[in-house]
Design a protein around this motif. Structure first.
Motif, PDB file in Angstrom:
ATOM      1  N   ASP A  28       0.817  -1.221   0.000  1.00 34.05           N
ATOM      2  CA  ASP A  28       0.000   0.000   0.000  1.00 34.05           C
ATOM      3  C   ASP A  28       0.848   1.266   0.000  1.00 34.05           C
ATOM      4  N   GLY A  29       2.169   1.129   0.088  1.00 29.96           N
ATOM      5  CA  GLY A  29       3.046   2.290   0.136  1.00 29.96           C
ATOM      6  C   GLY A  29       3.233   2.851   1.532  1.00 29.96           C
ATOM      7  N   SER A  30       2.758   2.135   2.534  1.00 30.17           N
ATOM      8  CA  SER A  30       2.933   2.567   3.924  1.00 30.17           C
ATOM      9  C   SER A  30       4.231   1.991   4.474  1.00 30.17           C
ATOM     10  N   PRO A  31       4.908   2.729   5.360  1.00 32.57           N
ATOM     11  CA  PRO A  31       6.143   2.206   5.948  1.00 32.57           C
ATOM     12  C   PRO A  31       5.902   0.873   6.652  1.00 32.57           C
ATOM     13  N   PHE A  32       6.758  -0.079   6.345  1.00 34.16           N
ATOM     14  CA  PHE A  32       6.704  -1.398   6.954  1.00 34.16           C
ATOM     15  C   PHE A  32       7.878  -1.592   7.907  1.00 34.16           C
ATOM     16  N   SER A  33       9.031  -1.015   7.501  1.00 35.93           N
ATOM     17  CA  SER A  33      10.237  -1.158   8.297  1.00 35.93           C
ATOM     18  C   SER A  33      11.251  -0.121   7.852  1.00 35.93           C
ATOM     19  N   ILE A  34      12.274   0.017   8.651  1.00 42.60           N
ATOM     20  CA  ILE A  34      13.448   0.802   8.278  1.00 42.60           C
ATOM     21  C   ILE A  34      14.576  -0.200   8.069  1.00 42.60           C
ATOM     22  N   LEU A  35      15.276  -0.063   6.956  1.00 42.67           N
ATOM     23  CA  LEU A  35      16.396  -0.954   6.651  1.00 42.67           C
ATOM     24  C   LEU A  35      17.692  -0.162   6.751  1.00 42.67           C
ATOM     25  N   PRO A  36      18.366  -0.237   7.903  1.00 47.05           N
ATOM     26  CA  PRO A  36      19.662   0.441   8.018  1.00 47.05           C
ATOM     27  C   PRO A  36      20.693  -0.238   7.108  1.00 47.05           C
ATOM     28  N   GLY A  37      21.644   0.529   6.636  1.00 49.57           N
ATOM     29  CA  GLY A  37      22.702  -0.037   5.805  1.00 49.57           C
ATOM     30  C   GLY A  37      23.440  -1.154   6.503  1.00 49.57           C
ATOM     31  N   THR A  38      23.563  -1.051   7.815  1.00 50.28           N
ATOM     32  CA  THR A  38      24.262  -2.097   8.579  1.00 50.28           C
ATOM     33  C   THR A  38      23.530  -3.430   8.502  1.00 50.28           C
ATOM     34  N   GLN A  39      22.225  -3.390   8.309  1.00 57.68           N
ATOM     35  CA  GLN A  39      21.450  -4.625   8.194  1.00 57.68           C
ATOM     36  C   GLN A  39      21.746  -5.321   6.864  1.00 57.68           C
ATOM     37  N   VAL A  40      21.984  -4.532   5.819  1.00 59.67           N
ATOM     38  CA  VAL A  40      22.373  -5.098   4.526  1.00 59.67           C
ATOM     39  C   VAL A  40      23.731  -5.784   4.678  1.00 59.67           C
ATOM     40  N   LEU A  41      24.658  -5.118   5.366  1.00 63.15           N
ATOM     41  CA  LEU A  41      25.965  -5.729   5.595  1.00 63.15           C
ATOM     42  C   LEU A  41      25.855  -6.999   6.423  1.00 63.15           C
ATOM     43  N   ARG A  42      24.985  -6.994   7.421  1.00 63.98           N
ATOM     44  CA  ARG A  42      24.815  -8.172   8.273  1.00 63.98           C
ATOM     45  C   ARG A  42      24.433  -9.391   7.442  1.00 63.98           C
ATOM     46  N   LEU A  43      23.597  -9.172   6.437  1.00 64.83           N
ATOM     47  CA  LEU A  43      23.175 -10.276   5.587  1.00 64.83           C
ATOM     48  C   LEU A  43      24.307 -10.730   4.663  1.00 64.83           C
ATOM     49  N   ALA A  44      25.148  -9.781   4.228  1.00 65.72           N
ATOM     50  CA  ALA A  44      26.205 -10.095   3.268  1.00 65.72           C
ATOM     51  C   ALA A  44      27.452 -10.694   3.905  1.00 65.72           C
ATOM     52  N   VAL A  45      27.793 -10.228   5.090  1.00 66.52           N
ATOM     53  CA  VAL A  45      29.024 -10.697   5.738  1.00 66.52           C
ATOM     54  C   VAL A  45      28.793 -12.108   6.283  1.00 66.52           C
ATOM     55  N   PRO A  46      29.684 -13.020   5.933  1.00 62.89           N
ATOM     56  CA  PRO A  46      29.511 -14.394   6.424  1.00 62.89           C
ATOM     57  C   PRO A  46      29.392 -14.437   7.947  1.00 62.89           C
ATOM     58  N   GLY A  47      28.515 -15.286   8.426  1.00 68.24           N
ATOM     59  CA  GLY A  47      28.271 -15.407   9.861  1.00 68.24           C
ATOM     60  C   GLY A  47      29.519 -15.698  10.659  1.00 68.24           C
ATOM     61  N   TYR A  48      30.412 -16.530  10.107  1.00 68.81           N
ATOM     62  CA  TYR A  48      31.619 -16.865  10.849  1.00 68.81           C
ATOM     63  C   TYR A  48      32.509 -15.635  11.052  1.00 68.81           C
ATOM     64  N   CYS A  49      32.460 -14.670  10.142  1.00 67.42           N
ATOM     65  CA  CYS A  49      33.244 -13.434  10.293  1.00 67.42           C
ATOM     66  C   CYS A  49      32.605 -12.506  11.322  1.00 67.42           C
ATOM     67  N   GLN A  50      31.281 -12.578  11.434  1.00 69.30           N
ATOM     68  CA  GLN A  50      30.605 -11.773  12.443  1.00 69.30           C
ATOM     69  C   GLN A  50      30.849 -12.353  13.830  1.00 69.30           C
TER      70      GLN A  50
END
Length: 147
Positions: A40-62
């Motif tokens: 509907d175009g209503s805000p559902f969430s805020i996606l911080p850039g750090t969250q994108v990195l969290r998904l990209a960086v391998p878990g073992y490195c985190q």
């Protein structure tokens, strides 16, 4: 000073937007995060850039930052490629936090408290059912430090 005085137009992405496109949008416009909207175009969430990195960086490195050092440079430079084909929906936390949304009449202190409480670098500003834009951490800090 109210939210209406600090709000700026702000790009949005949908839940089904590709993560790499969202990352490109973040980088191209030097944004701290993005507003994710529902169908509907209503805000559902805020996606911080750090969250994108969290998904990209391998878990073992985190889990063990020392392991990130042993990955050779050629592979370390390409970790964002692992996001190919993934959606914004996949970047969002399984247990959503409070959505940082306010109205145009919110004060600087109300916005700051909301950002601090939700750990969000931006707050969506809604005027009734209409998204007016966002107040970013940078704009808020600039205003607070100018006083």
């Amino acid at each position: 000073m109210r939210a209406r005085d600090l709000v700026t137009d702000f790009p949005t992405v949908s839940l089904d937007s590709r993560v790499l496109e969202a990352a490109r949008l973040l980088a191209a416009h030097d944004l701290p995060g993005l507003i994710v909207v529902d169908a509907d175009g209503s805000p559902f969430s805020i996606l911080p850039g750090t969250q994108v990195l969290r998904l990209a960086v391998p878990g073992y490195c985190q889990d063990d930052p020392a392991l990130a050092r042993v990955v050779d440079e050629a592979h370390a430079d390409t970790f964002l490629r692992s996001l190919a084909g993934r959606t914004v929906r996949e970047c969002l936390p399984a247990n959503p936090r409070e959505l940082p949304i306010t109205d145009p009449d919110a004060t600087v202190l109300e916005i700051a408290a909301l950002m601090a409480r939700t750990h969000s670098p931006l707050v969506a500003v809604m005027d009734g059912d209409r998204l007016r834009g966002a107040v970013t951490l940078q704009a808020l800090m600039d205003r607070m430090l100018a006083l």
